[in-house]
Scaffold this active site. Sequence first.
Site, short mmCIF file in Angstrom:
data_model
loop_
_atom_site.label_atom_id
_atom_site.label_comp_id
_atom_site.label_asym_id
_atom_site.label_seq_id
_atom_site.Cartn_x
_atom_site.Cartn_y
_atom_site.Cartn_z
N ASP A 97 14.15 -12.36 -1.92
CA ASP A 97 13.81 -12.83 -0.57
C ASP A 97 12.68 -13.85 -0.73
OD1 ASP A 97 13.72 -12.76 2.35
OD2 ASP A 97 11.80 -11.75 2.11
N SER A 98 12.41 -14.57 0.36
CA SER A 98 11.30 -15.52 0.35
C SER A 98 9.96 -14.80 0.22
CB SER A 98 11.31 -16.32 1.66
OG SER A 98 11.29 -15.42 2.76
N TYR A 103 10.27 -19.61 3.93
CA TYR A 103 11.40 -20.51 3.69
C TYR A 103 11.98 -21.01 5.02
CZ TYR A 103 12.04 -19.08 -1.29
OH TYR A 103 11.92 -18.85 -2.64
N GLY A 104 11.80 -20.21 6.07
CA GLY A 104 12.50 -20.45 7.33
C GLY A 104 12.15 -21.74 8.03
N CYS A 110 17.36 -12.67 2.01
CA CYS A 110 16.79 -13.64 2.94
C CYS A 110 17.90 -14.31 3.76
CB CYS A 110 16.03 -14.68 2.13
SG CYS A 110 15.23 -15.93 3.15
N ASN A 111 17.77 -14.24 5.08
CA ASN A 111 18.78 -14.88 5.94
C ASN A 111 18.79 -16.39 5.75
OD1 ASN A 111 19.86 -12.93 8.43
ND2 ASN A 111 18.04 -12.19 7.38
N THR A 112 17.61 -16.97 5.58
CA THR A 112 17.54 -18.43 5.45
C THR A 112 18.26 -18.88 4.18
OG1 THR A 112 15.40 -18.33 6.58
CG2 THR A 112 15.96 -20.40 5.49
N GLU A 118 4.19 -9.74 10.29
CA GLU A 118 3.31 -9.66 9.11
C GLU A 118 1.89 -9.29 9.49
OE1 GLU A 118 3.88 -12.61 6.10
OE2 GLU A 118 6.01 -12.13 6.00
N CYS A 178 17.16 -12.18 10.67
CA CYS A 178 15.96 -12.46 9.86
C CYS A 178 15.47 -11.12 9.33
CB CYS A 178 14.90 -13.12 10.73
SG CYS A 178 13.32 -13.33 9.88
N THR A 179 15.01 -11.15 8.09
CA THR A 179 14.57 -9.91 7.44
C THR A 179 13.51 -9.13 8.24
OG1 THR A 179 13.03 -11.34 6.25
CG2 THR A 179 15.01 -10.61 5.06
N HIS A 180 12.68 -9.86 8.99
CA HIS A 180 11.56 -9.21 9.68
C HIS A 180 11.95 -8.55 11.00
CE1 HIS A 180 9.49 -11.67 6.80
NE2 HIS A 180 8.29 -11.32 7.24
N1 DGL Z 1 13.09 -13.91 4.85
C1 DGL Z 1 13.20 -14.95 5.86
C2 DGL Z 1 14.56 -14.82 6.54
O1 DGL Z 1 15.17 -13.77 6.60
C3 DGL Z 1 12.06 -14.88 6.86
C4 DGL Z 1 10.73 -15.34 6.33
C5 DGL Z 1 10.70 -16.80 5.92
O2 DGL Z 1 10.73 -17.68 6.79
O3 DGL Z 1 10.66 -17.06 4.73
O4 DGL Z 1 15.06 -15.80 7.04
#
Ligand code: DGL
Length: 270
Positions: free
Chosen positions: A13-14, A45-46, A76-78, A155, A187-189
């Site tokens: 993940d990012s 990353y997003g 990571c979704n991105t 976060e 998104c992971t969060h």
């Molecule tokens: N892990 C990223 C996602 O799921 C979220 C955090 C980021 O922007 O890196 O897209």
Amino acid sequence: MATKHQKPIGVFDSGIGGLTVVRALLEKLPNENIVYFGDTARVPYGSKSAQVVREYTQDDTDFLLSKDVKMIVVACNTVSAVALDVVQKKANLPVTGVIIPGAEAAIHSTKNSRIGVIGTTGTVNSNAYRNELKRLSQSATVFSKACPLFVPLVEEGWMDYKATELIASEYLFPLTTEKIDTLILGCTHYPLLKKVIARVTKGMVTLIDSGEATAATVGSMLDEHDLRNRSSEQPNVQFFVSDAPEKFTSVGEIFLGKKLGVVRRVTIGK
Ligand code: DGL
């Protein structure tokens, strides 16, 4: 030497968010060894361009390959949205991202074919969820909304704050007026905001956790490739980050739902 079944699943993940996917994996596949990499030095990353995310993805993949993993899960979704092919090309292994499992779960759940998608700016701009939903069901109508403030709020640990609820209402109101009955938490969060999102959507919308859907897909892929670990030994979950392991350890507990073991810092890329 580890047999092919005992080799770990590589997850990246990012940063820290991918621990929500590890949590789902630990619940569904408790025998599996896991190596997790979070690129905490270069998160987020997003908000970055697809080109830069694709470059970072090369390094993330190389790191997991150096750990001799048996498959790769892009948590990571991105990255799943803009660079899954980078991982697939590099790794001669089974690979899954979170977009297809999340989209499949949404199509399975919706009754009125009106589906909302929320994610980072990168994920939403890529249209990856929209394209996958339309591929799975031509009758699906998709409403997307980038929610860039959600990641920093989570976060900060602001899951249950009034400010978060106000921001969530602001983001989600346009989707609820479209009468969506299903919302992909892309998104992971966002799984950590399930309560607040359920409140502002008045419990009228089914929330799809792409991480949970992905864990089910990983189980099927392990069976398909005869890679499931059947050993009764206590599985090993290792965590690596590119910066600030102490912060990852403390905040990570919220994402993982339990204490993390040792977190090691590694240097990746050039
Ligand atoms: N892990 C990223 C996602 O799921 C979220 C955090 C980021 O922007 O890196 O897209």
